[in-house]
Design a protein around this motif. Structure first.
Motif, PDB file in Angstrom:
ATOM      1  N   ARG A  34     -30.034  -0.737   5.795  1.00  0.00           N
ATOM      2  CA  ARG A  34     -29.649  -1.073   4.431  1.00  0.00           C
ATOM      3  C   ARG A  34     -30.445  -0.225   3.441  1.00  0.00           C
ATOM      4  NH1 ARG A  34     -30.371  -6.318   6.887  1.00  0.00           N
ATOM      5  NH2 ARG A  34     -28.342  -7.266   7.343  1.00  0.00           N
ATOM      6  N   GLY A  35     -29.799   0.103   2.318  1.00  0.00           N
ATOM      7  CA  GLY A  35     -30.488   0.834   1.258  1.00  0.00           C
ATOM      8  C   GLY A  35     -31.056   2.160   1.739  1.00  0.00           C
ATOM      9  N   GLU A  36     -32.336   2.363   1.448  1.00  0.00           N
ATOM     10  CA  GLU A  36     -32.973   3.635   1.781  1.00  0.00           C
ATOM     11  C   GLU A  36     -33.128   3.850   3.281  1.00  0.00           C
ATOM     12  OE1 GLU A  36     -33.890   6.368  -0.027  1.00  0.00           O
ATOM     13  OE2 GLU A  36     -32.603   5.327  -1.453  1.00  0.00           O
ATOM     14  N   ARG A  37     -33.097   2.774   4.061  1.00  0.00           N
ATOM     15  CA  ARG A  37     -33.227   2.942   5.520  1.00  0.00           C
ATOM     16  C   ARG A  37     -32.069   3.745   6.079  1.00  0.00           C
ATOM     17  NH1 ARG A  37     -37.304   0.249   7.648  1.00  0.00           N
ATOM     18  NH2 ARG A  37     -36.552   0.570   9.774  1.00  0.00           N
ATOM     19  N   ALA A  38     -30.914   3.678   5.427  1.00  0.00           N
ATOM     20  CA  ALA A  38     -29.765   4.465   5.880  1.00  0.00           C
ATOM     21  C   ALA A  38     -29.952   5.947   5.600  1.00  0.00           C
ATOM     22  CB  ALA A  38     -28.489   3.958   5.213  1.00  0.00           C
ATOM     23  N   ASN A  39     -30.863   6.275   4.675  1.00  0.00           N
ATOM     24  CA  ASN A  39     -31.140   7.681   4.346  1.00  0.00           C
ATOM     25  C   ASN A  39     -32.248   8.274   5.202  1.00  0.00           C
ATOM     26  OD1 ASN A  39     -29.224   7.651   2.271  1.00  0.00           O
ATOM     27  ND2 ASN A  39     -30.707   6.840   0.801  1.00  0.00           N
ATOM     28  N   GLN A  40     -32.828   7.461   6.079  1.00  0.00           N
ATOM     29  CA  GLN A  40     -33.948   7.917   6.914  1.00  0.00           C
ATOM     30  C   GLN A  40     -33.464   8.931   7.942  1.00  0.00           C
ATOM     31  OE1 GLN A  40     -36.268   4.597   8.210  1.00  0.00           O
ATOM     32  NE2 GLN A  40     -37.456   5.775   9.696  1.00  0.00           N
ATOM     33  N   ALA A  41     -34.270   9.977   8.165  1.00  0.00           N
ATOM     34  CA  ALA A  41     -33.926  10.981   9.172  1.00  0.00           C
ATOM     35  C   ALA A  41     -33.950  10.359  10.558  1.00  0.00           C
ATOM     36  CB  ALA A  41     -34.898  12.159   9.097  1.00  0.00           C
ATOM     37  N   VAL A  42     -32.953  10.689  11.380  1.00  0.00           N
ATOM     38  CA  VAL A  42     -32.851  10.097  12.719  1.00  0.00           C
ATOM     39  C   VAL A  42     -34.085  10.410  13.556  1.00  0.00           C
ATOM     40  CG1 VAL A  42     -31.580  10.282  14.907  1.00  0.00           C
ATOM     41  CG2 VAL A  42     -30.340   9.949  12.766  1.00  0.00           C
ATOM     42  N   GLY A  43     -34.700  11.586  13.345  1.00  0.00           N
ATOM     43  CA  GLY A  43     -35.876  11.974  14.119  1.00  0.00           C
ATOM     44  C   GLY A  43     -37.076  11.081  13.910  1.00  0.00           C
ATOM     45  N   THR A  44     -37.055  10.246  12.858  1.00  0.00           N
ATOM     46  CA  THR A  44     -38.196   9.357  12.586  1.00  0.00           C
ATOM     47  C   THR A  44     -37.948   7.931  13.062  1.00  0.00           C
ATOM     48  OG1 THR A  44     -37.414   8.687  10.384  1.00  0.00           O
ATOM     49  CG2 THR A  44     -38.699  10.726  10.526  1.00  0.00           C
ATOM     50  N   LEU A  45     -36.798   7.679  13.691  1.00  0.00           N
ATOM     51  CA  LEU A  45     -36.456   6.316  14.095  1.00  0.00           C
ATOM     52  C   LEU A  45     -37.160   5.921  15.386  1.00  0.00           C
ATOM     53  CD1 LEU A  45     -32.585   6.329  13.488  1.00  0.00           C
ATOM     54  CD2 LEU A  45     -34.381   5.563  11.928  1.00  0.00           C
ATOM     55  N   SER A  46     -37.379   4.613  15.544  1.00  0.00           N
ATOM     56  CA  SER A  46     -37.889   4.087  16.810  1.00  0.00           C
ATOM     57  C   SER A  46     -36.770   4.112  17.839  1.00  0.00           C
ATOM     58  CB  SER A  46     -38.390   2.654  16.617  1.00  0.00           C
ATOM     59  OG  SER A  46     -37.291   1.771  16.418  1.00  0.00           O
ATOM     60  N   GLY A  47     -37.112   3.809  19.101  1.00  0.00           N
ATOM     61  CA  GLY A  47     -36.095   3.806  20.148  1.00  0.00           C
ATOM     62  C   GLY A  47     -34.978   2.823  19.868  1.00  0.00           C
ATOM     63  N   GLY A  48     -35.338   1.595  19.437  1.00  0.00           N
ATOM     64  CA  GLY A  48     -34.327   0.594  19.140  1.00  0.00           C
ATOM     65  C   GLY A  48     -33.490   0.964  17.931  1.00  0.00           C
ATOM     66  N   GLU A  49     -34.132   1.514  16.893  1.00  0.00           N
ATOM     67  CA  GLU A  49     -33.394   1.949  15.709  1.00  0.00           C
ATOM     68  C   GLU A  49     -32.451   3.095  16.053  1.00  0.00           C
ATOM     69  OE1 GLU A  49     -36.423   1.163  11.995  1.00  0.00           O
ATOM     70  OE2 GLU A  49     -36.909   2.768  13.385  1.00  0.00           O
ATOM     71  N   ARG A  50     -32.909   4.004  16.901  1.00  0.00           N
ATOM     72  CA  ARG A  50     -32.066   5.133  17.298  1.00  0.00           C
ATOM     73  C   ARG A  50     -30.835   4.635  18.063  1.00  0.00           C
ATOM     74  NH1 ARG A  50     -33.637  10.518  17.666  1.00  0.00           N
ATOM     75  NH2 ARG A  50     -32.083  11.833  18.687  1.00  0.00           N
ATOM     76  N   PHE A  51     -31.051   3.629  18.920  1.00  0.00           N
ATOM     77  CA  PHE A  51     -29.914   3.046  19.633  1.00  0.00           C
ATOM     78  C   PHE A  51     -28.914   2.477  18.637  1.00  0.00           C
ATOM     79  CE2 PHE A  51     -27.654  -0.606  21.236  1.00  0.00           C
ATOM     80  CZ  PHE A  51     -27.092  -0.116  22.404  1.00  0.00           C
ATOM     81  N   ARG A  52     -29.402   1.704  17.653  1.00  0.00           N
ATOM     82  CA  ARG A  52     -28.489   1.098  16.677  1.00  0.00           C
ATOM     83  C   ARG A  52     -27.730   2.166  15.909  1.00  0.00           C
ATOM     84  NH1 ARG A  52     -32.985  -2.120  14.804  1.00  0.00           N
ATOM     85  NH2 ARG A  52     -32.609  -1.264  12.736  1.00  0.00           N
ATOM     86  N   ALA A  53     -28.424   3.246  15.529  1.00  0.00           N
ATOM     87  CA  ALA A  53     -27.760   4.321  14.782  1.00  0.00           C
ATOM     88  C   ALA A  53     -26.704   5.012  15.643  1.00  0.00           C
ATOM     89  CB  ALA A  53     -28.796   5.331  14.291  1.00  0.00           C
ATOM     90  N   THR A  54     -27.042   5.261  16.918  1.00  0.00           N
ATOM     91  CA  THR A  54     -26.096   5.923  17.820  1.00  0.00           C
ATOM     92  C   THR A  54     -24.882   5.044  18.057  1.00  0.00           C
ATOM     93  OG1 THR A  54     -27.949   7.048  18.924  1.00  0.00           O
ATOM     94  CG2 THR A  54     -25.843   7.023  20.073  1.00  0.00           C
ATOM     95  N   LEU A  55     -25.109   3.755  18.271  1.00  0.00           N
ATOM     96  CA  LEU A  55     -23.996   2.839  18.507  1.00  0.00           C
ATOM     97  C   LEU A  55     -23.116   2.734  17.264  1.00  0.00           C
ATOM     98  CD1 LEU A  55     -22.779   0.969  20.626  1.00  0.00           C
ATOM     99  CD2 LEU A  55     -24.171  -0.882  19.700  1.00  0.00           C
ATOM    100  N   ALA A  56     -23.736   2.691  16.090  1.00  0.00           N
ATOM    101  CA  ALA A  56     -22.959   2.638  14.848  1.00  0.00           C
ATOM    102  C   ALA A  56     -22.084   3.882  14.708  1.00  0.00           C
ATOM    103  CB  ALA A  56     -23.897   2.521  13.651  1.00  0.00           C
ATOM    104  N   ALA A  57     -22.642   5.047  15.056  1.00  0.00           N
ATOM    105  CA  ALA A  57     -21.872   6.292  14.966  1.00  0.00           C
ATOM    106  C   ALA A  57     -20.712   6.296  15.959  1.00  0.00           C
ATOM    107  CB  ALA A  57     -22.787   7.486  15.207  1.00  0.00           C
ATOM    108  N   LEU A  58     -20.964   5.862  17.192  1.00  0.00           N
ATOM    109  CA  LEU A  58     -19.912   5.853  18.215  1.00  0.00           C
ATOM    110  C   LEU A  58     -18.775   4.909  17.839  1.00  0.00           C
ATOM    111  CD1 LEU A  58     -21.850   5.884  21.606  1.00  0.00           C
ATOM    112  CD2 LEU A  58     -20.509   7.717  20.609  1.00  0.00           C
ATOM    113  N   LEU A  59     -19.126   3.738  17.329  1.00  0.00           N
ATOM    114  CA  LEU A  59     -18.105   2.736  17.032  1.00  0.00           C
ATOM    115  C   LEU A  59     -17.379   3.040  15.725  1.00  0.00           C
ATOM    116  CD1 LEU A  59     -19.939  -0.522  18.132  1.00  0.00           C
ATOM    117  CD2 LEU A  59     -18.401   0.945  19.433  1.00  0.00           C
ATOM    118  N   SER A  60     -17.917   3.974  14.932  1.00  0.00           N
ATOM    119  CA  SER A  60     -17.240   4.399  13.706  1.00  0.00           C
ATOM    120  C   SER A  60     -16.415   5.656  13.938  1.00  0.00           C
ATOM    121  CB  SER A  60     -18.277   4.679  12.605  1.00  0.00           C
ATOM    122  OG  SER A  60     -19.038   3.527  12.324  1.00  0.00           O
ATOM    123  N   ALA A  61     -16.511   6.223  15.142  1.00  0.00           N
ATOM    124  CA  ALA A  61     -15.887   7.524  15.424  1.00  0.00           C
ATOM    125  C   ALA A  61     -14.368   7.452  15.298  1.00  0.00           C
ATOM    126  CB  ALA A  61     -16.268   7.994  16.824  1.00  0.00           C
TER     127      ALA A  61
END
Length: 537
Positions: free
Chosen positions: A445-472
């Motif tokens: 939410r908010g600025e967290r969506a603007n965060q660079a993927v390279g700075t995400l934790s493992g769990g956050e990276r999973f959530r971002a990847t899953l969000a991208a796949l399911l929005s494809a």
């Protein structure tokens, strides 16, 4: 109590300005400690700071002796060997040179006292179930689970005083997990492990929870921790109910006080109007009543505000952790439709076979993998058996419908881009507002969506990847998931299971997490074997 690891007012943030830890104080005692917390709370960052992989912005970390550190993502390199990953290649080269007759001083310096390094390395690999893995084998030929176990062997070879493990059971098959559990149970030094693996957390001496920027210690294993938290939450909820009741009582008393005051003022006014008291006396009584009324109102208002403060304090003690809300595409595949057809190359054992012996089940080795309609397939098998390779083949060649593949290493996204930009790359027709709304359901939410993927934790990276796949675009009618519960906190695993259970497309999931698979209502169970290939389990 003697503390083996001391974190003193440590702050850390990423170069883009994202703060991860701010003035954190923590002390970890001797023994085996599990570090838990929600995805993105800073657990992996804290481990890296303790391992001196990262440098704090301010504060200090004190760790005695030799530190062994197993990261969540083990650095790979296609040309590196097992010996390189064990960090013994230079010593082995010097040993071999001496054995070959080269007695140069630098070789003896390189070996030092480590003359039995190959024997010790072989013993550690064997103990961890890697007896089939040679020291000169390239890392690129290892499975994800085998790589993790080799990396663990590398840390154990150091004979560290402090061992740090970050999600060590990710990608491990059941046999490898049992061996890791045994290694943890036998560990005599200081251990700090980040994990969501319940069986592993049950083996530990204490649980440290990183929550809202601070660490709190709980004595005992995971079950003990959950019992303590449940008792705390029950008390906190009672406190909320008590505070709410107090507010209602104070509100009633305030209303009743106002009624009494208004009644007194009306009585005084009527007495004057009926000439029962002189005007000067009536005015004096009125002023006195108004002063008294003001004091009464102030007193009751003060009590009401105190009750509201107590309610706020009680509510803060009640946990209200945000959970991801996964909404899978509304894709429905007709029951008779073929979504996947892939020719396989059965790896039959050498030599003749007379069939199964008495009591041995017949294994039906598949020559072609066919999936029709919304089938739900669990893909089982030991590390190194080829499950990931099979999923990649399906994603690249076997599907007749739109397919999306979630890999183990979560390397689909561009580390340099923000979470929003990564999702928009897969869904170019979606508006920025639509993408942000989808990401909010995955807690970006908010600025967290603007965060660079390279700075995400493992769990956050999973959530971002899953969000991208399911929005494809187009929406996937076949989902391929490779160890999807890795790096997820327990609440997120539960939410993912609920979402996948409602998905109406075809599903193939490779996982060692049997309880997770059982919640998905699998229609077929397949097993990938090193020798025989793919079979109905």
């Amino acid at each position: 109590m003697h503390f083996s690891i001391v974190v003193d007012h440590v702050s850390f943030g990423w170069p883009d300005g994202t703060t991860v830890l701010n003035g954190l104080d923590a002390a970890f005692p001797a023994g085996r400690t599990g570090l838990i917390g929600l995805n993105g709370s800073g657990k992996s960052t804290l481990l890296k700071l303790i391992a001196r992989e990262l440098v704090p912005r301010s504060g200090s970390v004190s760790v005695p002796g030799v530190v062994g550190y197993l990261p969540q993502n083990v650095p790979l390199g296609a040309g590196r060997t097992v010996s390189d990953l064990l960090e013994i290649s230079a010593t082995r080269a010097a040993l071999h040179a001496i054995e070959g007759g080269d007695v140069a001083e630098e070789h003896f310096t390189a070996v030092g006292d480590d003359w039995d390094v190959e024997e010790r390395a072989r013993a550690e690999l064997d103990r961890l179930g890697l007896d089939h893995v040679g020291l000169d084998r390239t890392v690129g030929t290892l499975s994800g689970g085998e790589t993790i176990m080799v990396a663990l062997a590398a840390q154990l070879l150091k004979r560290p005083d402090v061992l740090l493990l970050d999600e060590p059971t990710n990608n491990l098959d059941l046999d490898a997990r049992r061996r890791l559990y045994a290694a943890v149970a036998a560990w005599q030094g200081v251990l700090l492990v980040v994990s969501h693996d319940r069986a592993l957390l049950e083996l530990l001496d204490q649980i440290a929870e990183l929550r809202e920027g601070s660490v709190r210690m709980y004595g005992g294993n995971l079950t003990s921790y959950e019992e303590q938290v449940a008792a705390e939450q029950e008390a906190a909820e009672r406190g909320v109910r008590t505070a709410e009741g107090e507010i209602r009582r104070q509100q009633r008393e305030l209303i009743e006080a106002r009624i009494r005051i208004d009644r007194g003022l009306r009585t005084g006014r009527k007495a004057f109007e009926n000439k029962k008291v002189p005007k000067i006396v009536a005015n004096g009584l009125k002023r006195k009543a108004q002063v008294s009324a003001g004091k009464q109102r102030g007193l009751h208002q003060e009590k009401l505000e105190e009750a509201r403060d107590r309610l706020t304090e009680a509510e803060l003690a009640v946990r209200d952790d945000a959970e991801i809300r996964i909404e899978l595409p509304g894709t429905e595949v007709p029951a008779g439709r073929t979504v996947l057809s892939l020719s396989l190359e059965p790896r039959l054992p050498d030599g003749p076979s007379d069939g199964p012996s008495d009591g041995e089940a017949q294994v039906a080795v598949l020559e072609t993998l066919v999936v029709r309609g919304p089938e739900r397939i669990a893909l089982l098998g030991p590390n190194g058996s080829g499950k990931t390779t099979l999923l990649k083949r399906i994603a690249e060649h076997g599907a007749h419908v739109p397919v999306r593949y979630l890999p183990q290493r979560l390397d689909l996204l561009d580390d340099a881009l923000s979470v929003v930009d990564n999702v928009r790359a897969m869904a170019p027709s979606a508006s920025v507002n639509d993408v942000r709304a989808r990401l909010a359901r995955f807690l970006f939410r908010g600025e967290r969506a603007n965060q660079a993927v390279g700075t995400l934790s493992g769990g956050e990276r999973f959530r971002a990847t899953l969000a991208a796949l399911l929005s494809a675009e187009p929406p996937p009618q076949l989902l391929l998931l490779d160890e999807p519960t890795n790096n997820l906190d327990m609440a997120s695993v539960r939410e993912l299971a609920q979402a996948l259970a409602a998905y109406r497309g075809a599903l193939v999931v490779a996982s060692h997490d049997l309880p997770f698979l059982e919640t998905l209502g699998m229609t077929r169970w397949l097993r990938q074997d090193r020798e025989e290939g793919l079979s109905e389990s």
